[in-house]
Motif scaffolding. Structure first.
Motif, short mmCIF file in Angstrom:
data_model
loop_
_atom_site.label_atom_id
_atom_site.label_comp_id
_atom_site.label_asym_id
_atom_site.label_seq_id
_atom_site.Cartn_x
_atom_site.Cartn_y
_atom_site.Cartn_z
N ILE A 69 35.33 53.32 -11.05
CA ILE A 69 36.30 52.80 -12.02
C ILE A 69 37.00 51.59 -11.41
N PRO A 70 36.84 50.41 -12.01
CA PRO A 70 37.59 49.25 -11.54
C PRO A 70 39.08 49.44 -11.81
N ILE A 71 39.90 48.93 -10.91
CA ILE A 71 41.35 49.03 -11.05
C ILE A 71 41.92 47.63 -11.27
N VAL A 72 42.76 47.50 -12.29
CA VAL A 72 43.33 46.19 -12.65
C VAL A 72 44.85 46.26 -12.63
N ASN A 73 45.49 45.08 -12.57
CA ASN A 73 46.95 45.04 -12.66
C ASN A 73 47.36 44.81 -14.11
N GLU A 74 48.64 44.60 -14.34
CA GLU A 74 49.15 44.47 -15.71
C GLU A 74 48.62 43.21 -16.40
N HIS A 75 48.07 42.28 -15.63
CA HIS A 75 47.51 41.05 -16.21
C HIS A 75 45.99 41.13 -16.32
N ASN A 76 45.44 42.32 -16.15
CA ASN A 76 43.99 42.58 -16.26
C ASN A 76 43.18 41.89 -15.16
N ARG A 77 43.81 41.63 -14.03
CA ARG A 77 43.10 41.06 -12.88
C ARG A 77 42.63 42.19 -11.97
N VAL A 78 41.41 42.08 -11.51
CA VAL A 78 40.84 43.14 -10.68
C VAL A 78 41.58 43.25 -9.35
N ARG A 79 41.99 44.47 -9.03
CA ARG A 79 42.75 44.71 -7.80
C ARG A 79 41.98 45.60 -6.82
N GLY A 80 41.06 46.41 -7.34
CA GLY A 80 40.33 47.31 -6.47
C GLY A 80 39.32 48.11 -7.27
N ILE A 81 38.76 49.10 -6.63
CA ILE A 81 37.82 49.99 -7.31
C ILE A 81 37.96 51.38 -6.71
N VAL A 82 37.79 52.39 -7.54
CA VAL A 82 37.83 53.78 -7.09
C VAL A 82 36.47 54.40 -7.36
N THR A 83 35.93 55.07 -6.35
CA THR A 83 34.67 55.78 -6.51
C THR A 83 34.92 57.28 -6.33
N ARG A 84 33.89 58.06 -6.49
CA ARG A 84 34.04 59.51 -6.31
C ARG A 84 34.52 59.85 -4.90
N PHE A 85 34.11 59.03 -3.94
CA PHE A 85 34.50 59.31 -2.55
C PHE A 85 36.01 59.34 -2.39
N GLU A 86 36.71 58.37 -3.01
CA GLU A 86 38.18 58.30 -2.86
C GLU A 86 38.87 59.51 -3.47
N LEU A 87 38.16 60.27 -4.31
CA LEU A 87 38.77 61.42 -4.96
C LEU A 87 38.37 62.75 -4.31
N LEU A 88 37.59 62.65 -3.23
CA LEU A 88 37.28 63.87 -2.49
C LEU A 88 38.54 64.39 -1.81
N GLU A 89 38.62 65.70 -1.67
CA GLU A 89 39.84 66.32 -1.13
C GLU A 89 40.23 65.77 0.24
N HIS A 90 39.24 65.63 1.13
CA HIS A 90 39.57 65.17 2.48
C HIS A 90 40.04 63.71 2.48
N PRO B 70 40.34 36.30 -11.28
CA PRO B 70 39.52 37.51 -11.45
C PRO B 70 39.92 38.40 -12.63
N LEU B 71 39.93 37.82 -13.83
CA LEU B 71 40.19 38.60 -15.04
C LEU B 71 38.99 39.50 -15.31
N TYR B 72 39.26 40.78 -15.51
CA TYR B 72 38.19 41.77 -15.64
C TYR B 72 37.44 41.60 -16.96
N LEU B 73 36.11 41.49 -16.87
CA LEU B 73 35.27 41.36 -18.07
C LEU B 73 34.40 42.58 -18.30
N GLY B 74 34.01 43.26 -17.23
CA GLY B 74 33.13 44.42 -17.37
C GLY B 74 32.56 44.82 -16.03
#
Length: 204
Positions: A170-191, A53-57
């Motif tokens: 925002i896709p989240i990758v490791n040091e080898h540019n492999r997809v590890r997860g994704i962050v959306t606005r929901f994960e950044l809500l205070e609660h 899963p090397l990140y392309l876009g």
């Protein structure tokens, strides 16, 4: 507006959604239909292959729907040489005949979406069995410049990127540019951040 003070020591890996649903750069029409019918996500990372899963876009749900309705399909998967870098058959003019699909037809579908209330609906009957067995080369359609972040990135920095760029994912990758997860606005809500902090302290 900012993240809670205790959340400033967190990394994006602490809050990201994982495992993440991603798509390989070459995928069957049937697999895309199944995916869109099984989830409501608005964007998907595009990777080299499902096993690598090397990140392309990043590609949006809207674009996937437009590709399906515009029927920009290939009869067979594009040739991928040993070095892993394929020449895009879209830009080489190797799309299957105009009567089945074209770039112009996809663009026309995208323009029409603004006037179609149910454009997020997959109408399976629009595709026959033969079309479901064809392939889509997603790489030319995805946003190759979409921002991604390393999993060690601080949460406060990620929050700043979201606000400055007005992003939804925002896709989240490791040091080898492999997809590890994704962050959306929901994960950044205070609660949501406070829930992560609570769990880190041993809460339930």
């Amino acid at each position: 507006e900012t993240i809670p003070r205790e959340g400033r020591t967190l990394r994006v890996s602490d809050v990201m959604r994982s495992p993440v649903i991603y798509l390989p750069r070459v995928v069957s029409v049937a697999d895309v239909v199944r995916l869109l019918n099984s989830c409501s996500h608005n964007a998907f990372p595009i990777v080299e292959t499902m096993t690598s899963p090397l990140y392309l876009g990043l590609i949006s749900r809207t674009y996937l729907l437009a590709i399906l309705r515009g029927k920009a399909f290939h009869v067979q998967p594009p040739y991928v040489p040993a070095d892993g870098f394929a020449v895009s058959p879209v830009f080489e003019g190797q799309l299957i005949p105009e009567s089945i699909g074209s770039i112009e037809r996809v663009e026309a579908v995208l323009q029409d979406f603004g006037h179609t209330p149910d454009h997020h609906t997959i109408v399976t009957k629009e595709l026959n069995e033969e079309e479901l067995g064809l392939y889509i080369h997603l790489e030319p359609w995805c946003n190759r410049s979409a921002i991604c972040l390393q999993e060690r990135t601080g949460l406060e920095q990620a929050y700043g990127v979201f606000r400055m760029e007005g992003l939804r994912h925002i896709p989240i990758v490791n040091e080898h540019n492999r997809v590890r997860g994704i962050v959306t606005r929901f994960e950044l809500l205070e609660h949501a951040i406070e829930d992560v902090i609570h769990r880190a302290k041993g809460g339930h």
